[in-house]
Write an enzyme that holds these catalytic residues in place. Sequence first.
Site, short mmCIF file in Angstrom:
data_model
loop_
_atom_site.label_atom_id
_atom_site.label_comp_id
_atom_site.label_asym_id
_atom_site.label_seq_id
_atom_site.Cartn_x
_atom_site.Cartn_y
_atom_site.Cartn_z
N ARG A 18 39.11 50.34 36.51
CA ARG A 18 39.61 48.99 36.82
C ARG A 18 41.10 48.88 36.58
O ARG A 18 41.83 48.32 37.40
CB ARG A 18 38.84 47.94 36.02
CG ARG A 18 37.37 47.83 36.43
CD ARG A 18 36.62 46.84 35.59
NE ARG A 18 36.65 47.29 34.19
CZ ARG A 18 36.49 46.50 33.14
NH1 ARG A 18 36.31 45.21 33.30
NH2 ARG A 18 36.52 47.00 31.92
N ASN A 36 33.17 45.47 37.05
CA ASN A 36 32.00 46.28 36.71
C ASN A 36 30.74 45.49 37.03
O ASN A 36 30.70 44.27 36.82
CB ASN A 36 31.99 46.65 35.23
CG ASN A 36 33.00 47.71 34.89
OD1 ASN A 36 33.48 48.44 35.75
ND2 ASN A 36 33.34 47.82 33.62
#
Length: 89
Positions: A18, A36
């Site tokens: 990320r 996520n």
Amino acid sequence: MTRWNLILSGRVQGVGLRYRAKYAAQQFQVTGWIRNLNNGDVELELQGEQYNIDSLLEYLHRLPGIRYTILQAEEIELSEESRFWIKST
């Protein structure tokens, strides 16, 4: 300009994907978000020129520790936004 919703599966959580994606999106002039999923996958929405989106995905795929396959790729409607951010689950 195009926008894609993607689901990535593989070694995508716990490897800094990320944060690396956020940094790389700025470099490739791509906006959108990443988060996520509870099942261990990662979802992204990427908006920009197709070449830049492809370059971003290729860059992420080459990073050490990250291995993914694209489970889902759907072209979606453009959105008005000016940055790439990490979305909470």
